[in-house]
Design a protein around this motif. Structure first.
Motif, PDB file in Angstrom:
ATOM      1  N   ARG A  23      52.439  25.601  40.878  1.00 49.22           N
ATOM      2  CA  ARG A  23      52.430  26.015  39.474  1.00 49.22           C
ATOM      3  C   ARG A  23      53.756  25.783  38.767  1.00 49.22           C
ATOM      4  N   LYS A 211      45.093  36.242  50.737  1.00 51.13           N
ATOM      5  CA  LYS A 211      46.412  36.808  50.426  1.00 51.13           C
ATOM      6  C   LYS A 211      46.466  37.230  48.961  1.00 51.13           C
ATOM      7  N   ASP A 225      49.595  36.547  40.274  1.00 48.63           N
ATOM      8  CA  ASP A 225      49.472  35.260  40.950  1.00 48.63           C
ATOM      9  C   ASP A 225      48.031  34.736  40.880  1.00 48.63           C
ATOM     10  N   GLU A 226      47.496  34.257  41.992  1.00 53.20           N
ATOM     11  CA  GLU A 226      46.131  33.720  42.025  1.00 53.20           C
ATOM     12  C   GLU A 226      45.295  34.611  42.937  1.00 53.20           C
TER      13      GLU A 226
HETATM   14 MG    MG Z   1      51.381  30.244  45.359  1.00 46.11          MG
END
Ligand code: MG
Ligand code: ADP
Length: 297
Positions: A23, A211, A225-226
Motif C-alpha cells: 500500500r 491476521k 489495515d486490511e
Molecule cells: Mg500489510
C-alpha cells in the motif's frame, strides 16, 4: 472501470507518509488515504511484476468485511468512494477507483493479532516439534491442516521492513500494549475470526488463519489495515480439503510454491515472474472475491 495496472502511485499534491509492501499511504487532512497497489510480496520481498487488479480485490474484500463486522468493533473506514474524498484527491480519481480507502489515522498497536483455526505453516512446524503453537499446548494427534478444537490467538510482533514477524506470547502482548488492551484485542480477534469463518464456510472457503491489526484513534480502539483478505489469511477450498498435508489454496501459496521451485534465495532482487504465474495468482484472488462477496470486480 479501468483495467489500469497500478504498481506505484505518485500523487504530487498529497504527502506520501509510507510505502508499505503493498500500500501507498498519503495524508489527507487529519485522515489517511490508503491505496492498495497491484504489488505482490512473498517471503517479505516485493516482486517487480504486479498482479493486475490485486489491489482492487484486497480493497473490495476489506470494505466488505469492515461493513459486515462493524457491529463487533469499530473500524477505520470513512469512505471508499473517491467522489466523497476531499478535493485534493480529485486529480487522482481514476487511479483511486476501487482500490483506495479514506480512513481515520490511528496509532497502530505494534502487534499482529493472528488467529488460527487450523494447524498450518509455522504452527504446524511448532506443533510437530513441541505439541504446542505459540506456547499454547494442544491435544495430541493433530495432523498438518487439521482443524483445531477451538480457534487460538497466536500474536506476533510487527516486524520492521526487511525482517520477519516473530511469534510472541499473550504475556508479551500484555507487556507491550497493557493488560486490558491485550485482553480486548484477543477477545475481538477471536470473535472476528469466528464470524468470518462462518460466512466463508457457507461459500465453500475455509479460513485456516488470519491476521488483524488494531490501533487507537484518540482513546478509541479500532480495527485498521486490511481484513480477511488473501494477503492476510490462509484461504482453502473446502472442496478437496484433506488433513494430513498441505492444502490447495486461494492465497499467495501458489506464488510461494513457484518461488520455492525455482531456487531463488528469498532475498532481493526478486526473480522475474512468468506470465502464467501472474495469471493464475490473479485468478485465485478474483475467485476469492467472487465467492465471498458474491460479486466480481
Ligand atoms: Mg500489510
Ligand atoms: N488507520 C490506520 N492508521 C495508521 N496506520 C495504518 C492504518 N491502517 C493501516 N495502517 C498501516 O499501514 C500499513 C499498510 O500498508 P502495507 O503495504 O500493508 O504495509 P506492510 O508492508 O507493513 O504490510 C501498515 O503498516 C499498517 O499498520
Amino acid at each position: 472501470m479501468s483495467a489500469q495496472v497500478v504498481r506505484e502511485t505518485d500523487f504530487a499534491n498529497l504527502r506520501l507518509v509510507n510505502r508499505g509492501k503493498v500500500r501507498d499511504i498519503y495524508e489527507v487532512g487529519d485522515n489517511l488515504l490508503i491505496v492498495a497497489t497491484d504489488r505482490v510480496s512473498a517471503f517479505d520481498v516485493v516482486m517487480n511484476d504486479p498482479v493486475p487488479d490485486k489491489g482492487k480485490v484486497l480493497t473490495k474484500l476489506s470494505v466488505f468485511w469492515f461493513k459486515r463486522l462493524a457491529s463487533i468493533v469499530d473500524n477505520h473506514l470513512i469512505s471508499a468512494d473517491p467522489d466523497e474524498y476531499p478535493e485534493s484527491c480529485t486529480p487522482y480519481k481514476e487511479q483511486l477507483a476501487d482500490r483506495s480507502m479514506l480512513v481515520h489515522k490511528a496509532r497502530p498497536l505494534p502487534v499482529e493479532c493472528v488467529v488460527r483455526g487450523y494447524v498450518s505453516g509455522s504452527g504446524w512446524l511448532e506443533y510437530r516439534e513441541l505439541g504446542s503453537i505459540s506456547g499454547i499446548s494442544l491435544v495430541e494427534g493433530l495432523e498438518e491442516s487439521s482443524q483445531l478444537p477451538e480457534p487460538i490467538f497466536t500474536p506476533a510482533t510487527k516486524a520492521a521492513q526487511g525482517t520477519h514477524d516473530e511469534n510472541i506470547s499473550f504475556e508479551d502482548v500484555s507487556n507491550i500494549v497493557g493488560e486490558d488492551t491485550a485482553k480486548e484485542i484477543k477477545r475481538i480477534s477471536l470473535v472476528l475470526y469466528q464470524n468470518g469463518r462462518d460466512l466463508a464456510s457457507r461459500n465453500g472457503i475455509i479460513i485456516a488463519d488470519t491476521k488483524f491489526e488494531f490501533g487507537f484513534v484518540d482513546d478509541h480502539l479500532m480495527l485498521i489495515d486490511e481484513v480477511l483478505t488473501p494477503d492476510s489469511s490462509r484461504f482453502w477450498p473446502m472442496d478437496g480439503y484433506k488433513p494430513g498435508g498441505a492444502q490447495k489454496s486461494f492465497d499467495k501459496q501458489f506464488l510461494r510454491d513457484y518461488l520455492n521451485s525455482i531456487d531463488w534465495p528469498k532475498e532481493p532482487p526478486p526473480p522475474k515472474l512468468r506470465p502464467e504465474v501472474i495469471q493464475i495468482t490473479r485468478d485465485k484472488y478474483l475467485e476469492v472475491l467472487e465467492r465471498l462477496t458474491g460479486k466480481g470486480l
